[in-house]
Enzyme design. Structure first.
Site, short mmCIF file in Angstrom:
data_model
loop_
_atom_site.label_atom_id
_atom_site.label_comp_id
_atom_site.label_asym_id
_atom_site.label_seq_id
_atom_site.Cartn_x
_atom_site.Cartn_y
_atom_site.Cartn_z
NE ARG A 1 18.60 2.29 2.05
CZ ARG A 1 18.80 3.55 2.41
NH1 ARG A 1 18.05 4.50 1.84
NH2 ARG A 1 19.71 3.88 3.30
CG LEU B 1 -17.02 -13.98 5.24
CD1 LEU B 1 -17.30 -12.51 4.94
CD2 LEU B 1 -15.91 -14.51 4.33
CB CYS C 1 -2.63 -24.23 11.89
SG CYS C 1 -2.04 -23.50 10.35
CG ASN D 1 -12.88 -21.65 7.13
OD1 ASN D 1 -13.86 -21.48 6.40
ND2 ASN D 1 -12.42 -20.70 7.93
#
Length: 255
Positions: free
Chosen positions: A5, A101, A193, A130
């Site tokens: 598709r 990280l 959030c 952040n």
């Protein structure tokens, strides 16, 4: 047949699908944005996905983090997402890292195959919430001349941009430098959030807009947002673009 598709599209042919198959994305964040973008890329037939996230799944995540179920609560996000993506498409090479990280480990975590970055399409995806992590991502992007596709989602709005260091058209710090340098962006004060809320649809929409940009860039070599920041407003159901350019005094990309 699996990707028939897509291949039927006038703007997407077999060479585009093959280019996507040869592509690698490194995604920082396996949450509200990382879930939909990684799922869509896996279903579309990307070659490899490397997820980085040191967080564990909580009940409050289930409202928007679409790869997880109630049985997954307490499990690591990156590892769980990796298993789900492998079940969705076993032809995609999926790996993960459950580390946070930092400046010190950024290169080893983000540049999982630096040689591949110079031979095949390679893209860094910012799915964090952040500023500190985004700043590190941006620095690695510029230093290694690797494109950075950055998305954000909060409340009922989101932003998206694809930065290309090779074009010298501006980086994340050029656009958000004032916010990054402001005391208001300290972790204790920054909007996330967790402290500001987010509608379930916001992260899904922004994650798939991010996936759409990644597919065009990796499959067609086309940046749909050259020098532009896309701003989506879910409350008014509108979106618009703002143009940006390189800050000649930017301490990241102009030096």
């Amino acid at each position: 047949m699996r990707y028939s598709r897509q291949i039927l599209l006038p703007s997407w042919d077999i060479p585009a699908q093959e280019r996507l198959k040869a592509s690698t994305v490194v995604i920082l964040g396996a949450g509200g944005l990382g879930c939909p973008v990684s799922e869509t890329l896996a279903r579309a037939g990307i070659g490899a996905i490397h997820l980085i996230d040191d967080d564990v799944i909580e009940p409050s995540n289930l409202q928007r983090q679409t790869l997880f179920n109630i049985e997954d609560v307490g499990q690591g996000k990156a590892e769980t997402a990796c298993k789900v993506l492998s079940n969705i498409n076993s032809f995609v090479q999926v790996s993960y890292c459950a580390q946070r990280l930092t400046v010190k480990n950024a290169s080893s975590l983000l540049l999982v195959d630096k040689a591949k970055a110079s031979k095949n399409p390679f893209l860094l995806l910012d799915c964090t919430d952040n500023f500190a992590a985004r700043e590190i991502l941006n620095q690695v992007s510029v230093a290694n001349n690797i494109p950075l596709l950055s998305a954000s989602a909060i409340g009922m709005s989101g932003q998206l941009a694809l930065y290309e260091p090779s074009k010298q058209s501006g980086c994340y710090h050029c656009v958000f430098g004032e916010a990054l340098d402001s005391e208001a962006t300290e972790e204790s004060q920054a909007q996330t959030c967790a402290n500001s809320g987010v509608l379930a649809s916001t992260t899904t929409i922004m994650g798939n807009l991010q996936a759409n940009a990644a597919l065009q860039y990796l499959g067609r070599g086309h940046n749909p947002l050259p020098g532009q920041l896309l701003i989506w407003d879910g409350n008014a159901m509108t979106q618009h673009k703002l143009r940006y350019r390189q800050d000649k005094k930017c301490r990241v990309c102009a030096s």
